[in-house]
Enzyme design. Structure first.
Site, PDB file in Angstrom:
ATOM      1  CG  ASN A  51      12.491   0.703   6.474  1.00 17.31           C
ATOM      2  OD1 ASN A  51      11.816   0.263   5.812  1.00 17.31           O
ATOM      3  ND2 ASN A  51      12.719   0.400   7.976  1.00 17.31           N
ATOM      4  CB  ILE A  83      18.677  -7.856   7.171  1.00 16.32           C
ATOM      5  CG1 ILE A  83      18.042  -8.143   8.388  1.00 16.32           C
ATOM      6  CG2 ILE A  83      20.151  -6.910   7.561  1.00 16.32           C
ATOM      7  CD1 ILE A  83      17.713  -7.110   9.438  1.00 16.32           C
ATOM      8  CG  HIS A 103       9.958   0.689  12.195  1.00 16.63           C
ATOM      9  ND1 HIS A 103      10.233  -0.888  11.989  1.00 16.63           N
ATOM     10  CD2 HIS A 103       9.635   0.781  13.623  1.00 16.63           C
ATOM     11  CE1 HIS A 103       9.918  -1.232  13.186  1.00 16.63           C
ATOM     12  NE2 HIS A 103       9.694  -0.475  14.163  1.00 16.63           N
ATOM     13  CG  ASP A 137      13.802  -1.389  12.361  1.00 17.63           C
ATOM     14  OD1 ASP A 137      13.717  -1.043  10.956  1.00 17.63           O
ATOM     15  OD2 ASP A 137      13.119  -2.344  12.776  1.00 17.63           O
ATOM     16  CB  SER A 193      -1.066  -0.021   1.319  1.00 14.60           C
ATOM     17  OG  SER A 193      -0.126  -0.032   2.555  1.00 14.60           O
ATOM     18  CD  GLU A 232      26.722  -2.242   7.354  1.00 15.63           C
ATOM     19  OE1 GLU A 232      26.239  -3.312   7.412  1.00 15.63           O
ATOM     20  OE2 GLU A 232      27.292  -1.797   6.366  1.00 15.63           O
TER      21      GLU A 232
HETATM   22  C1  GRF Z   1       4.162  -0.715   6.776  1.00 16.55           C
HETATM   23  O1  GRF Z   1       3.270  -0.527   7.829  1.00 16.55           O
HETATM   24  C2  GRF Z   1       5.635  -0.178   7.163  1.00 16.55           C
HETATM   25  O2  GRF Z   1       5.379   0.429   8.117  1.00 16.55           O
HETATM   26  C3  GRF Z   1       6.201  -1.549   7.602  1.00 16.55           C
HETATM   27  O3  GRF Z   1       5.521  -2.617   6.772  1.00 16.55           O
HETATM   28  C4  GRF Z   1       4.267  -2.121   6.261  1.00 16.55           C
HETATM   29  C5  GRF Z   1       4.142  -2.311   4.998  1.00 16.55           C
HETATM   30  O4  GRF Z   1       2.909  -2.042   4.370  1.00 16.55           O
HETATM   31  N1  GRF Z   1       7.640  -1.488   7.467  1.00 16.55           N
HETATM   32  P1  GRF Z   1       2.379  -2.031   2.995  1.00 16.55           P
HETATM   33  O5  GRF Z   1       3.120  -3.457   2.390  1.00 16.55           O
HETATM   34  O6  GRF Z   1       3.221  -0.799   2.212  1.00 16.55           O
HETATM   35  O7  GRF Z   1       0.999  -1.946   2.814  1.00 16.55           O
END
Ligand code: GRF
Length: 187
Positions: free
Chosen positions: A105, A90, A107, A143, A15, A140
């Site tokens: 990324n 990773i 998170h 998160d 998404s 490395e």
């Molecule tokens: C998101 O909530 C992101 O924070 C996490 O994985 C999820 C991915 O969702 N790392 P989508 O595949 O983009 O719907």
């Protein structure tokens, strides 16, 4: 403005990929999505790549030296920027070295709190008052790279894992594009 040729890495629903595809259709948005890489052949997100005619690639991470295949494709599509959007693997040292400060990324927590998986259940268990999302550079350590943008909301007594995920993802759709704009605003 010359758009940065970008690759989005996914593993699942996609998404955030879908949201970034829509945003990047705007001429003023700094990136053009030129490649989608998935480590999961059944990732629903691949459908968005197909729908919008974006080249995509499945990478079998069980194969030795799969990073070389990734690097080959990134070079082939002249990728200069990478977004991890739900990529459950990773990133290798080799890739991070090659793309220093060029990989970001998203998170689903207010880092440095709740690195790793199962963020929402741990938040509830810990009786947190706030939840949210973080867009950060990838280094490395899991998160742990520096934060670009963070967005938060207050957890209320009716919240459960499902509602926290929904609220967090709604914020992610704002935070990810904003972080990208912030990174390239002086370019
Ligand atoms: C998101 O909530 C992101 O924070 C996490 O994985 C999820 C991915 O969702 N790392 P989508 O595949 O983009 O719907």
């Amino acid at each position: 403005m010359v758009k940065k040729k970008t690759c989005i890495f996914i593993s699942g629903k996609g998404s955030n990929l879908k949201n970034l595809i829509y945003r990047s259709r705007d001429n003023k948005f700094p990136i053009k999505i030129c490649l989608v890489i998935s480590n999961n052949m059944n990732a629903k997100g691949i459908e968005y790549a197909k729908k919008f005619k974006i080249p995509y690639l499945f990478i079998n991470t069980k194969i030795q030296n799969y990073e070389n295949k990734i690097l080959f494709c990134l070079k082939k599509y002249q990728i200069s920027f990478i977004c991890l959007a739900g990529y459950m693997k990773i990133i290798s040292h080799k890739l991070i070295k090659k793309y220093q400060k060029k990989i970001i990324n998203i998170h689903p927590s207010l880092l440095p709190k709740f690195k790793g998986l199962n963020t929402f259940s741990r938040m509830l268990k810990n009786k947190e008052t706030k939840a949210g999302c973080t867009v950060h550079y990838v280094n490395e350590k899991l998160d742990s790279g520096s934060t670009i943008i963070q967005k938060s909301f207050f957890i209320n007594s009716n919240d459960n894992e499902f509602s926290l995920k929904k609220k967090t993802q709604d914020l992610e759709y704002k935070a990810f594009p904003e972080a990208i704009i912030k990174i390239f605003r002086n370019c």
